[in-house]
Scaffold this active site. Structure first.
Site, short mmCIF file in Angstrom:
data_model
loop_
_atom_site.label_atom_id
_atom_site.label_comp_id
_atom_site.label_asym_id
_atom_site.label_seq_id
_atom_site.Cartn_x
_atom_site.Cartn_y
_atom_site.Cartn_z
N ASP A 1 -4.16 10.29 8.86
CA ASP A 1 -2.68 9.89 8.25
C ASP A 1 -2.38 10.65 7.00
O ASP A 1 -2.59 10.04 5.94
CB ASP A 1 -2.84 8.27 8.12
CG ASP A 1 -1.63 7.85 7.24
OD1 ASP A 1 -0.58 8.49 7.62
OD2 ASP A 1 -1.64 6.82 6.80
N ASP B 1 -0.44 1.43 11.43
CA ASP B 1 -1.34 1.79 10.63
C ASP B 1 -1.75 0.53 9.88
O ASP B 1 -0.83 -0.09 9.17
CB ASP B 1 -1.01 2.91 9.69
CG ASP B 1 -2.23 3.57 9.15
OD1 ASP B 1 -3.25 3.36 9.66
OD2 ASP B 1 -2.02 4.05 8.05
N ARG C 1 1.39 11.56 -1.79
CA ARG C 1 1.35 10.44 -2.63
C ARG C 1 2.78 10.09 -3.51
O ARG C 1 2.95 9.11 -4.11
CB ARG C 1 0.02 10.42 -3.39
CG ARG C 1 -1.21 10.43 -2.65
CD ARG C 1 -1.42 9.21 -1.74
NE ARG C 1 -2.54 9.20 -1.05
CZ ARG C 1 -2.69 8.22 -0.12
NH1 ARG C 1 -1.71 7.37 0.35
NH2 ARG C 1 -3.92 8.48 0.77
N GLU D 1 -9.25 8.22 9.13
CA GLU D 1 -9.18 6.96 9.93
C GLU D 1 -9.79 7.07 11.51
O GLU D 1 -9.83 8.13 11.70
CB GLU D 1 -7.61 6.72 9.96
CG GLU D 1 -7.06 6.41 8.44
CD GLU D 1 -5.65 5.70 8.64
OE1 GLU D 1 -5.48 5.06 9.62
OE2 GLU D 1 -4.93 5.84 7.72
N LYS E 1 4.57 9.11 4.55
CA LYS E 1 3.69 9.27 5.69
C LYS E 1 4.09 9.58 6.93
O LYS E 1 3.08 9.98 7.92
CB LYS E 1 3.05 7.89 5.86
CG LYS E 1 2.12 7.66 4.72
CD LYS E 1 1.61 6.08 4.82
CE LYS E 1 0.47 5.76 3.61
NZ LYS E 1 -0.77 6.35 3.88
N GLU F 1 -8.35 8.72 -3.74
CA GLU F 1 -9.64 7.99 -4.56
C GLU F 1 -10.57 9.10 -4.86
O GLU F 1 -11.47 9.00 -5.94
CB GLU F 1 -10.12 7.28 -3.25
CG GLU F 1 -9.23 5.95 -2.95
CD GLU F 1 -10.04 5.50 -1.40
OE1 GLU F 1 -10.82 4.72 -1.51
OE2 GLU F 1 -9.59 6.06 -0.60
N THR G 1 0.93 12.85 11.72
CA THR G 1 -0.43 12.19 11.78
C THR G 1 -1.14 12.70 13.08
O THR G 1 -0.61 12.76 13.89
CB THR G 1 -0.07 10.44 12.07
OG1 THR G 1 0.69 9.90 11.31
CG2 THR G 1 -1.32 9.73 12.39
N HIS H 1 -11.56 0.76 0.07
CA HIS H 1 -10.27 1.61 -0.13
C HIS H 1 -9.16 0.90 -0.75
O HIS H 1 -8.52 1.30 -1.78
CB HIS H 1 -9.66 2.20 1.09
CG HIS H 1 -8.61 2.73 1.20
ND1 HIS H 1 -8.15 4.03 0.55
CD2 HIS H 1 -7.21 2.41 1.86
CE1 HIS H 1 -7.03 4.41 0.66
NE2 HIS H 1 -6.51 3.24 1.30
N GLN I 1 5.37 8.65 -1.72
CA GLN I 1 5.02 7.43 -1.37
C GLN I 1 5.07 6.32 -2.54
O GLN I 1 5.77 5.22 -2.54
CB GLN I 1 3.82 7.37 -0.97
CG GLN I 1 3.09 5.81 -0.39
CD GLN I 1 1.74 5.74 -0.10
OE1 GLN I 1 0.87 7.10 -0.10
NE2 GLN I 1 1.00 4.65 0.07
N GLU J 1 -5.94 10.73 4.64
CA GLU J 1 -6.55 9.50 5.16
C GLU J 1 -7.50 9.59 6.35
O GLU J 1 -6.85 9.63 7.47
CB GLU J 1 -5.53 8.13 5.17
CG GLU J 1 -4.72 8.27 3.93
CD GLU J 1 -3.87 6.87 3.94
OE1 GLU J 1 -3.49 6.05 4.81
OE2 GLU J 1 -3.78 6.48 2.46
#
Ligand code: MN
Length: 408
Positions: A231, A124, A235, A199, A251, A356, A255, A131, A238, A197
């Site tokens: 993904d 990834d 948080r 992607e 993560k 975000e 996925t 971002h 992480q 995420e």
């Protein structure tokens, strides 16, 4: 290979002018009732069952479509991908083929779709300037948002291939260690900051040799096509674990990818130039011609679109990612998957993660009348991707997942 002919109109009911017209033709793996899973191509609201049609036409690679994954077909390489695509386009546009082909069109509502590819290695990246800048500002507010390496190489990490799941698979909220900012020690429990995420994933078809790098110009000889990809990211897990070796358990729990793999050949009309790269990248990362893709993404939560990340704004292109991934001599294998990293554009409405969108949890957003920063149990997230095709827009399928309550 040049396409001098313009595609003719398909005879398949409802397909002409749809997101799944003959300019698209994504591949997937389907099953019906108790039959074996096998390879099909989507046309309109049908799956074309390739194996029997290929057998009737004595296609030399026809047996590859009896497999429960695309890998054997992907391994054949670009000449075969192109000739099979031309053969399918002929079948679906020539009225003379209709009597033979129509019995092998299976309505989508009668099939179950599976993970289309047996995934090899999974990497990834972190290719969006917006971002990376947003995350830098949220996590390190007093420092320069971009780390010094970011404009020199596509940053990435090796992820967990065995937990790549098909769209529609429920995603169980992960448990793990996290540490609140004011706490001195971590605690164990369900993640409270479950995120997505949005992607784009790239599926490797033809392998490369160990010890040899793949130049940017050879991208389309190795990469077969693309999939939408979510993904999922915890948080809080992480944030506590990621220094100094990068993402790990925050993560690796899931996925999600689309069940349809869209060939690069269907994305010719979507090719665009990358944004200006400053400073100029090192030689092995330079590209000639358009190396980006104009792919639109919609992020839907509980039935409401909350964001529209634009893939065309990505700073690093996939040919650069592949060149970088192999520049040390590491090889790629059929079925390897690499993903772009979160797609975010410059405005709030284009952010591809809730980290975000909620600016680190400080600015909640709403979906279907409910306020959110991160995901709650039962929330359903759907990513929808479209791109310009030869006739109009093409659909890249959807990436769907519902958050399932943690097992404690
Ligand atoms: Mn990611």
């Amino acid at each position: 290979m040049t396409h001098q002919h313009r595609l003719a109109t398909t005879w398949v009911d409802g397909a002409a002018g749809s997101l799944y017209d003959v300019d698209n033709l994504p591949y997937g793996v389907f099953s019906r009732d108790a039959e074996n899973a096998r390879v099909g191509v989507r046309i309109g609201e049908f799956v074309l069952d390739l194996a029997p049609v290929a057998a009737a036409d004595m296609l030399s690679v026809g047996h590859l479509f009896e497999a429960p994954e695309l890998n054997a077909f992907l391994a054949t390489g670009r000449d075969t991908w192109d000739s099979v695509r031309g053969w399918i386009q002929g079948l679906l546009t020539d009225e003379g083929e209709r009597d033979i082909v129509e019995p092998s069109l299976v309505p989508l509502e009668q099939v179950t779709l599976a993970l289309p590819v047996a995934i090899g290695d999974y990497v990834d990246f972190y290719s969006s300037l917006d971002h990376a800048s947003n995350v830098g500002k949220i996590l390190r507010p007093d420092a320069e948002p971009l780390l010094p390496n970011w404009r020199h190489l596509p940053v990435g990490y090796h992820g967990r291939a065995g937990t790549v799941v098909a769209s529609g698979t429920g995603v169980r909220r992960p448990c793990g260690q996290s540490k609140a900012a004011e706490a001195s020690v971590p605690t164990y429990g369900p993640s409270r900051r479950l995120d997505i995420e949005a992607e784009l994933g790239f599926v490797v078809g033809a392998p490369s040799r160990l010890g040899e790098r793949v130049p940017t110009a050879a991208f389309a000889d190795h990469v077969f096509g693309v999939v939408g990809l979510n993904d999922w990211s915890a948080r809080d897990i992480q944030a506590w674990e990621y220094v100094p070796l990068g993402p790990f358990l925050g993560k690796s729990f899931a996925t999600s990818i689309a069940t349809w793999v869209t060939p690069l050949a269907a994305l010719e009309a979507a090719r665009v130039d990358l944004p200006v790269q400053e400073p100029t990248p090192l030689g092995y990362l330079q590209v000639g011609g358009p190396a980006g893709y104009d792919i639109a993404v919609e992020v839907e939560v509980n039935g409401e679109v909350v964001s529209r990340p634009p893939y065309r704004s990505m700073y690093w292109g996939p040919a650069q990612m592949l060149a970088h991934m192999t520049v040390n001599g590491a090889s790629v294998r059929t079925g390897d998957l690499f993903a772009s990293g979160t797609i975010s554009g410059p405005t709030r409405a284009e952010r591809g993660s809730f980290l975000e969108l909620s600016w680190g949890g400080t600015e909640p957003w709403t979906a279907a009348g409910h306020e959110r920063s991160f995901l709650l149990d039962g929330d359903e997230v759907v990513l929808r991707l479209t791109a310009p095709g030869e006739f109009g827009r093409i659909g890249l399928g959807e990436v769907r997942g519902t958050v399932v309550r943690a097992r404690t």
